[in-house]
Design an enzyme around this catalytic site. Structure first.
Site, PDB file in Angstrom:
ATOM      1  N   GLY A   1      -5.720  -2.630  14.239  1.00  0.00           N
ATOM      2  CA  GLY A   1      -5.091  -2.684  12.472  1.00  0.00           C
ATOM      3  C   GLY A   1      -5.145  -3.295  12.982  1.00  0.00           C
ATOM      4  N   ILE A   2      -3.937  -3.946  10.665  1.00  0.00           N
ATOM      5  CA  ILE A   2      -3.225  -4.736  10.095  1.00  0.00           C
ATOM      6  C   ILE A   2      -1.874  -4.417  10.796  1.00  0.00           C
ATOM      7  CG2 ILE A   2      -2.613  -5.578   8.128  1.00  0.00           C
ATOM      8  CD1 ILE A   2      -4.321  -4.036   7.185  1.00  0.00           C
ATOM      9  N   GLY A   3      -1.509  -5.962  10.921  1.00  0.00           N
ATOM     10  CA  GLY A   3       0.201  -5.790  10.886  1.00  0.00           C
ATOM     11  C   GLY A   3       0.992  -6.786  12.376  1.00  0.00           C
ATOM     12  N   ALA A   4       2.023  -6.696  12.146  1.00  0.00           N
ATOM     13  CA  ALA A   4       2.681  -7.159  13.259  1.00  0.00           C
ATOM     14  C   ALA A   4       2.540  -7.135  14.555  1.00  0.00           C
ATOM     15  CB  ALA A   4       4.026  -6.756  12.836  1.00  0.00           C
ATOM     16  N   ILE A   5       2.365  -5.472  14.837  1.00  0.00           N
ATOM     17  CA  ILE A   5       1.769  -5.198  16.059  1.00  0.00           C
ATOM     18  C   ILE A   5       1.014  -5.764  16.905  1.00  0.00           C
ATOM     19  CG2 ILE A   5       1.295  -2.735  17.900  1.00  0.00           C
ATOM     20  CD1 ILE A   5       3.698  -1.471  15.744  1.00  0.00           C
TER      21      ILE A   5
ATOM     22  N   GLU B   1     -12.740  -3.508  12.232  1.00  0.00           N
ATOM     23  CA  GLU B   1     -13.008  -3.336  11.090  1.00  0.00           C
ATOM     24  C   GLU B   1     -12.520  -4.405  10.427  1.00  0.00           C
ATOM     25  OE1 GLU B   1     -11.189   0.632   9.960  1.00  0.00           O
ATOM     26  OE2 GLU B   1      -9.174  -0.314   9.534  1.00  0.00           O
TER      27      GLU B   1
ATOM     28  N   GLY C   1      -9.696   3.340   8.805  1.00  0.00           N
ATOM     29  CA  GLY C   1     -10.198   3.444   9.861  1.00  0.00           C
ATOM     30  C   GLY C   1     -10.215   3.795  11.476  1.00  0.00           C
TER      31      GLY C   1
HETATM   32  N1  COA Z   1       9.718   8.757   7.391  1.00  0.00           N
HETATM   33  C1  COA Z   1       9.699   7.599   6.738  1.00  0.00           C
HETATM   34  N2  COA Z   1       9.575   6.474   6.033  1.00  0.00           N
HETATM   35  C2  COA Z   1       8.442   6.213   7.127  1.00  0.00           C
HETATM   36  C3  COA Z   1       7.677   6.628   7.745  1.00  0.00           C
HETATM   37  C4  COA Z   1       9.095   7.543   8.503  1.00  0.00           C
HETATM   38  N3  COA Z   1       8.368   8.644   9.711  1.00  0.00           N
HETATM   39  N4  COA Z   1       7.702   5.322   9.052  1.00  0.00           N
HETATM   40  C5  COA Z   1       7.563   4.698   8.240  1.00  0.00           C
HETATM   41  N5  COA Z   1       8.148   4.772   6.750  1.00  0.00           N
HETATM   42  C6  COA Z   1       8.622   3.328   5.857  1.00  0.00           C
HETATM   43  C7  COA Z   1       8.533   2.676   6.546  1.00  0.00           C
HETATM   44  O1  COA Z   1      11.111   2.716   6.009  1.00  0.00           O
HETATM   45  C8  COA Z   1       8.166   1.029   5.565  1.00  0.00           C
HETATM   46  O2  COA Z   1       9.119   1.626   3.890  1.00  0.00           O
HETATM   47  P1  COA Z   1       9.100   0.297   4.079  1.00  0.00           P
HETATM   48  O3  COA Z   1       8.166  -0.899   3.254  1.00  0.00           O
HETATM   49  O4  COA Z   1      10.485   0.338   2.179  1.00  0.00           O
HETATM   50  O5  COA Z   1      10.315  -0.781   4.173  1.00  0.00           O
HETATM   51  C9  COA Z   1       6.631   1.930   5.232  1.00  0.00           C
HETATM   52  O6  COA Z   1       6.918   3.086   5.609  1.00  0.00           O
HETATM   53  C10 COA Z   1       6.167   0.959   6.080  1.00  0.00           C
HETATM   54  O7  COA Z   1       6.539   1.512   7.576  1.00  0.00           O
HETATM   55  P2  COA Z   1       6.174   0.497   8.544  1.00  0.00           P
HETATM   56  O8  COA Z   1       6.526   1.057   9.577  1.00  0.00           O
HETATM   57  O9  COA Z   1       6.448  -1.377   7.840  1.00  0.00           O
HETATM   58  O10 COA Z   1       4.102   0.393   8.946  1.00  0.00           O
HETATM   59  P3  COA Z   1       3.168  -0.867   8.307  1.00  0.00           P
HETATM   60  O11 COA Z   1       3.245  -1.258   7.567  1.00  0.00           O
HETATM   61  O12 COA Z   1       3.294  -1.146  10.349  1.00  0.00           O
HETATM   62  O13 COA Z   1       1.686   0.699   8.969  1.00  0.00           O
HETATM   63  C11 COA Z   1       1.271   1.934   8.226  1.00  0.00           C
HETATM   64  C12 COA Z   1       1.620   1.541   9.048  1.00  0.00           C
HETATM   65  C13 COA Z   1       0.640   4.276   9.235  1.00  0.00           C
HETATM   66  C14 COA Z   1       1.330   2.513   7.300  1.00  0.00           C
HETATM   67  C15 COA Z   1       0.002   1.794   8.630  1.00  0.00           C
HETATM   68  O14 COA Z   1      -0.690   1.306   9.957  1.00  0.00           O
HETATM   69  C16 COA Z   1      -0.962   2.439   8.358  1.00  0.00           C
HETATM   70  O15 COA Z   1      -1.868   2.117   6.907  1.00  0.00           O
HETATM   71  N6  COA Z   1      -2.488   2.587   8.896  1.00  0.00           N
HETATM   72  C17 COA Z   1      -3.580   3.437   8.065  1.00  0.00           C
HETATM   73  C18 COA Z   1      -4.540   4.791   9.422  1.00  0.00           C
HETATM   74  C19 COA Z   1      -4.298   3.345  10.406  1.00  0.00           C
HETATM   75  O16 COA Z   1      -4.544   2.901  10.870  1.00  0.00           O
HETATM   76  N7  COA Z   1      -6.136   2.459   9.362  1.00  0.00           N
HETATM   77  C20 COA Z   1      -6.646   1.521  10.557  1.00  0.00           C
HETATM   78  C21 COA Z   1      -6.460  -0.092   9.834  1.00  0.00           C
HETATM   79  S1  COA Z   1      -6.668   0.174   8.715  1.00  0.00           S
END
Ligand code: COA
Length: 435
Positions: free
Chosen positions: A215-219, A238, A336
């Protein structure tokens, strides 16, 4: 097939002339993510005053999304199939819509008219010797939008890499805008200590010869940083980003063990810096295909030992994953995730990993929770969920009872929240929580 060279210049127009063919009430699809044509977006928004109710459909907006500004609401209405940073406020304020759909199925929604479209605004590579332009870093749903739309307008940009596995011929375009401008880039994320620990746990589930979806991001980037000593990894994802280029250059990712698309990096879109875009340009080892191929669970299932790594907002004690909502607020979308979770379940040796920090909001909220927040959707169901990873470890949930799952999840929750979760466990299962 050289006659395209005669036709090519007859289609040249300015960006303003090209978008002048878009009418009120038209439904317009934009190229996805970093592939968006900024010059066509800006030209369209500049003509806002003559337009009403133009629907703009796309997935993640990586541009500034000027059509989502409050003063644009009479002219444009965005329909997001994945909410991004620049479109989120408009969705929250009711000035834009969200449509849930598995990424793999979106091309078919366009073809069958489940999501009707009129216009495709594209950004393409320069044509090859046969007049074929590549969709470059965004093939995903863009190719099917280009096939389906009645009006096809393309910016041709020498900075768009030529990638193999996809294309559209000059003859099939209605209007062409020649403009070279830098593509939208995504800088590598900052990797903190938490992501590093998660990355190390996830990397422990990956063996030589495995194929990765990221996926996207730091992890995902943190995971890659722990794979330097692996051999012959593959990519079927994807998307991928700069981190993959580093491992490819080190010879760690070779794709030679993949049992389909052997030797190829497979993806449907790319987000990164110029380093990534140069890596894929005319690279015969990179295969960019539409999302209804890459994400089709039946395709993913054919790849032995595929490991899919995605993230989530929260996971409840049954293992239900909410990856897209904060309570009733739509934060992102399914993307995805479920396509790959389902595909991995059928792959020989496949693993689907949801990796996330144990807390959010500076440690105030546990992402492992008794129940999902009211109003939140279940993205990956408890029947599909496989591994959950936090910085405190790995919970392997498949085949586990609800009681065993809850116990495994509590063990990888942040210590500050474990007592509350154990109390919930004891109430729910009428027995003592045991380590
Ligand atoms: N309750 C309240 N707020 C929450 C939360 C929770 N359980 N989990 C995350 N948040 C908030 C965070 O505080 C952060 O807020 P901020 O932007 O104000 O700092 C925001 O949501 C984003 O959280 P973060 O953990 O930094 O998200 P991320 O950038 O690592 O993305 C997903 C995580 C889940 C949003 C992202 O992976 C995603 O959109 N996934 C979609 C599904 C997927 O995995 N698709 C495949 C790749 S597209």
């Amino acid at each position: 097939m050289k006659d395209w060279k005669n036709i090519y210049p007859t289609k040249f127009v300015t960006a303003a002339e090209a978008v002048g063919h878009i009418h009120s009430n038209d439904k317009v699809v934009f190229t996805h993510a970093c592939g968006e044509s900024q010059c066509l977006t800006n030209a369209l928004v500049e003509q806002a005053d003559r337009l009403e109710n133009v629907e703009i459909i796309h997935m993640v907006a990586m541009g500034t999304a000027p059509y989502c500004q409050p003063d644009m609401s009479k002219h444009f209405r965005h329909n997001a199939v994945f909410v991004g940073g620049s479109t989120r406020k408009a969705v929250e304020e009711g000035r834009a819509d969200f449509t849930p759909v598995f990424f793999s199925e979106l091309p078919n929604y366009f073809r069958t008219g489940l999501i009707p479209i009129d216009v495709a605004l594209l950004q393409l590579s320069v044509p090859d010797e046969n007049g074929n332009c590549s969709f470059g870093i965004s093939v995903d749903y863009t190719q099917s939008a280009a096939e389906t739309a009645k009006l096809k307008i393309a910016q041709i940009n020498k900075n768009m890499p030529y990638t193999y596995g996809n294309s559209i011929n000059i003859k099939d375009l209605d209007y062409i805008v020649c403009k070279d401008e830098p593509l939208i880039e995504l800088q590598p994320p900052k990797i903190g200590e938490t992501e590093r620990k998660i990355g190390e746990y996830v990397a422990s589930l990956i063996e030589d010869g495995y194929t990765l979806q990221l996926g996207i991001g730091a992890i995902p980037d943190a995971v890659l940083s722990f794979l330097g000593d692996k051999k012959d990894l593959g990519i079927h994802s994807e998307m991928f980003s700069d981190g993959v280029v580093d491992l490819a250059n080190k010879g760690v990712i070779t794709n030679v063990k993949k049992n389909i698309d052997n030797g190829k990096f497979v993806a449907n879109f790319l987000m990164g810096t110029r380093k990534l875009y140069d890596f894929v340009d005319h690279n015969p080892d990179v295969l960019m295909k539409p999302v209804d191929y890459t994400n089709d669970p039946f395709v993913v299932a054919q790849i032995d030992h595929i490991v899919c790594i995605n993230s989530a907002m929260q996971v409840d004690l049954m293992g239900q994953v909410n990856a897209e909502m904060i309570g009733p607020r739509q934060f992102s979308g399914v993307g995805g995730q479920v396509d790959f979770v389902r595909g991995a379940a059928r792959s020989k040796g496949g693993k689907a990993i949801i990796a996330m920090p144990s807390t959010t909001s500076h440690g105030k909220i546990s992402k492992i929770c008794a129940n999902l927040d009211p109003g939140a959707a279940v993205t990956t169901s408890r029947n599909d969920v496989d591994y959950i990873v936090t910085e405190y470890g790995i919970a392997a949930l498949k085949g586990k009872s609800l009681r065993q799952r809850a116990a495994a999840l509590i063990k990888i929750a942040h210590p500050d929240f474990q007592i509350g979760l154990m109390q919930e466990f004891e109430k729910r299962f009428l027995c003592r929580f045991k380590e």
